[in-house]
Design a protein around this motif. Structure first.
Motif, PDB file in Angstrom:
ATOM      1  N   MET A   1      89.720 -65.767 -70.519  1.00  0.00           N
ATOM      2  CA  MET A   1      88.094 -66.420 -70.765  1.00  0.00           C
ATOM      3  C   MET A   1      87.968 -67.809 -70.558  1.00  0.00           C
ATOM      4  O   MET A   1      87.217 -68.541 -69.232  1.00  0.00           O
ATOM      5  CB  MET A   1      87.489 -65.098 -71.637  1.00  0.00           C
ATOM      6  N   HIS A   2      87.596 -68.061 -72.004  1.00  0.00           N
ATOM      7  CA  HIS A   2      87.739 -70.264 -71.806  1.00  0.00           C
ATOM      8  C   HIS A   2      87.897 -70.847 -70.033  1.00  0.00           C
ATOM      9  O   HIS A   2      88.449 -71.304 -69.740  1.00  0.00           O
ATOM     10  CB  HIS A   2      88.468 -70.424 -72.991  1.00  0.00           C
ATOM     11  N   VAL A   3      90.087 -70.281 -69.831  1.00  0.00           N
ATOM     12  CA  VAL A   3      90.348 -70.588 -68.342  1.00  0.00           C
ATOM     13  C   VAL A   3      89.497 -70.460 -67.817  1.00  0.00           C
ATOM     14  O   VAL A   3      89.060 -71.635 -67.111  1.00  0.00           O
ATOM     15  CB  VAL A   3      91.558 -70.221 -68.612  1.00  0.00           C
ATOM     16  N   VAL A   4      89.044 -69.124 -67.465  1.00  0.00           N
ATOM     17  CA  VAL A   4      88.576 -68.262 -66.777  1.00  0.00           C
ATOM     18  C   VAL A   4      86.536 -69.401 -65.741  1.00  0.00           C
ATOM     19  O   VAL A   4      86.424 -70.029 -65.329  1.00  0.00           O
ATOM     20  CB  VAL A   4      88.074 -67.394 -66.370  1.00  0.00           C
ATOM     21  N   GLN A   5      86.409 -70.101 -67.627  1.00  0.00           N
ATOM     22  CA  GLN A   5      84.947 -70.265 -67.370  1.00  0.00           C
ATOM     23  C   GLN A   5      85.196 -71.903 -67.199  1.00  0.00           C
ATOM     24  O   GLN A   5      83.955 -72.560 -66.267  1.00  0.00           O
ATOM     25  CB  GLN A   5      84.146 -70.695 -68.698  1.00  0.00           C
ATOM     26  N   GLY A   6      85.943 -72.601 -67.226  1.00  0.00           N
ATOM     27  CA  GLY A   6      86.889 -73.996 -66.777  1.00  0.00           C
ATOM     28  C   GLY A   6      86.766 -74.105 -65.713  1.00  0.00           C
ATOM     29  O   GLY A   6      87.041 -75.604 -64.884  1.00  0.00           O
ATOM     30  N   TRP A   7      87.267 -72.843 -64.714  1.00  0.00           N
ATOM     31  CA  TRP A   7      88.095 -73.260 -63.490  1.00  0.00           C
ATOM     32  C   TRP A   7      86.638 -73.875 -62.259  1.00  0.00           C
ATOM     33  O   TRP A   7      86.972 -73.825 -61.470  1.00  0.00           O
ATOM     34  CB  TRP A   7      87.687 -71.924 -62.868  1.00  0.00           C
ATOM     35  N   GLU A   8      85.629 -73.655 -62.625  1.00  0.00           N
ATOM     36  CA  GLU A   8      83.600 -73.870 -62.287  1.00  0.00           C
ATOM     37  C   GLU A   8      84.074 -73.304 -60.578  1.00  0.00           C
ATOM     38  O   GLU A   8      84.153 -73.853 -59.820  1.00  0.00           O
ATOM     39  CB  GLU A   8      83.855 -75.859 -62.031  1.00  0.00           C
ATOM     40  N   LEU A   9      84.396 -71.823 -60.395  1.00  0.00           N
ATOM     41  CA  LEU A   9      84.281 -71.493 -59.661  1.00  0.00           C
ATOM     42  C   LEU A   9      82.872 -71.266 -59.310  1.00  0.00           C
ATOM     43  O   LEU A   9      81.566 -71.204 -59.950  1.00  0.00           O
ATOM     44  CB  LEU A   9      84.605 -70.183 -59.510  1.00  0.00           C
ATOM     45  N   PRO A  10      82.703 -70.807 -57.823  1.00  0.00           N
ATOM     46  CA  PRO A  10      80.877 -71.142 -57.037  1.00  0.00           C
ATOM     47  C   PRO A  10      80.547 -69.491 -58.100  1.00  0.00           C
ATOM     48  O   PRO A  10      79.378 -69.837 -59.037  1.00  0.00           O
ATOM     49  CB  PRO A  10      81.035 -70.818 -55.788  1.00  0.00           C
ATOM     50  N   ALA A  11      81.142 -68.059 -58.690  1.00  0.00           N
ATOM     51  CA  ALA A  11      80.625 -67.248 -59.374  1.00  0.00           C
ATOM     52  C   ALA A  11      82.019 -66.600 -59.501  1.00  0.00           C
ATOM     53  O   ALA A  11      82.919 -66.413 -58.517  1.00  0.00           O
ATOM     54  CB  ALA A  11      79.988 -66.224 -57.947  1.00  0.00           C
ATOM     55  N   TRP A  12      82.220 -65.910 -60.403  1.00  0.00           N
ATOM     56  CA  TRP A  12      82.406 -65.355 -61.051  1.00  0.00           C
ATOM     57  C   TRP A  12      81.871 -64.188 -62.025  1.00  0.00           C
ATOM     58  O   TRP A  12      80.794 -64.133 -61.922  1.00  0.00           O
ATOM     59  CB  TRP A  12      84.313 -65.874 -62.275  1.00  0.00           C
ATOM     60  N   TYR A  13      82.780 -63.022 -61.876  1.00  0.00           N
ATOM     61  CA  TYR A  13      82.601 -61.225 -62.721  1.00  0.00           C
ATOM     62  C   TYR A  13      83.382 -60.351 -62.985  1.00  0.00           C
ATOM     63  O   TYR A  13      84.715 -61.091 -62.764  1.00  0.00           O
ATOM     64  CB  TYR A  13      81.600 -60.560 -61.524  1.00  0.00           C
ATOM     65  N   VAL A  14      83.757 -59.484 -64.077  1.00  0.00           N
ATOM     66  CA  VAL A  14      84.439 -58.706 -64.148  1.00  0.00           C
ATOM     67  C   VAL A  14      83.954 -57.786 -64.055  1.00  0.00           C
ATOM     68  O   VAL A  14      82.545 -57.017 -64.363  1.00  0.00           O
ATOM     69  CB  VAL A  14      83.939 -59.359 -66.244  1.00  0.00           C
ATOM     70  N   VAL A  15      84.616 -56.704 -63.718  1.00  0.00           N
ATOM     71  CA  VAL A  15      84.327 -55.487 -62.980  1.00  0.00           C
ATOM     72  C   VAL A  15      85.234 -54.910 -63.659  1.00  0.00           C
ATOM     73  O   VAL A  15      86.465 -54.184 -64.246  1.00  0.00           O
ATOM     74  CB  VAL A  15      84.822 -55.413 -61.691  1.00  0.00           C
TER      75      VAL A  15
END
Length: 220
Positions: A106-120
């Motif tokens: 999760m810490h890696v995903v949070q650092g990618w600075e994507l416009p939006a991300w979600y967990v399905v």
């Protein structure tokens, strides 16, 4: 494979639809090879121009392009798609081992600075997934979507193993996915500037790396 070959030949003027196959119900897909090694090789070859064909299809056709990037891998050949994505969906089943894997990345995903991300969150058979959705939502808040129901009948229709006169729009799976799609359409920023597919520098092994690991963790 034909998409990668067209990219190598400089076929940027051809539509990505020329390489698509239509599933029952009308959904157009560009399938990967069946074998994992062959798939990895073909995805790496998309850097030669195949990714640009997909990117053009999304930009000029006003279409939603969904890329299945597989498991999170720091050196995934699908890295260019992640860098160009408007939204990232992390699909996880409500199981301890999958949630643990998600937490570790999760810490890696949070650092990618994507416009939006979600967990399905996807439900498991004969189990109520709601408690897991609430559990994850306590940490990630509104980034949690679902649960997606365990609907074997609708899945068989999508896989072409069952026919239906009405489609899956009225099924549990169809209604849930339509609701998720509507939520994303209403909340994801439109027209955000993203780097072109394949524009990022390649890693040391010649394959495009994923967005870099963050130097800090975004507050939850």
């Amino acid at each position: 494979m034909t998409l990668a070959a067209a990219g190598r030949r400089g076929g940027r003027q051809r539509s990505a639809e020329d390489h698509a196959h239509q599933l029952p119900g009308g959904l157009e897909v560009i399938p990967a090879p069946a074998g994992a090694e062959q798939t990895s090789q073909v995805l790496g070859e998309l850097d030669g121009g195949g990714w640009s064909l997909l990117w053009s299809a999304a930009q000029t056709g006003g279409r939603t392009v969904i890329v299945d990037c597989g498991r999170l891998d720091p050196w995934s050949p699908a890295g260019p798609a992640l860098r160009a994505a408007d939204v990232l969906l992390l699909v996880v089943r409500a199981r301890d081992e999958e949630l643990a894997h998600l937490a570790a990345r999760m810490h890696v995903v949070q650092g990618w600075e994507l416009p939006a991300w979600y967990v399905v969150v996807v439900a498991q058979p004969h189990r109520a997934p709601d408690y897991r959705v609430r559990e994850i939502a306590r940490v990630l808040g509104s980034r949690v979507l679902g649960p997606v129901p365990y609907d074997t009948t609708a899945a068989e229709v999508l896989a072409g193993r069952r026919q239906t006169r009405t489609g899956i729009g009225r099924s549990k799976l169809g209604r849930t996915v339509a609701g998720i799609a509507g939520h994303l359409a209403a909340t994801v920023p439109a027209g955000s500037e993203r780097p072109a597919l394949g524009a990022a520098p390649a890693g040391s092994n010649g394959r495009a790396a994923l967005p870099p690991t963050p130097t800090r963790t975004v507050p939850r």
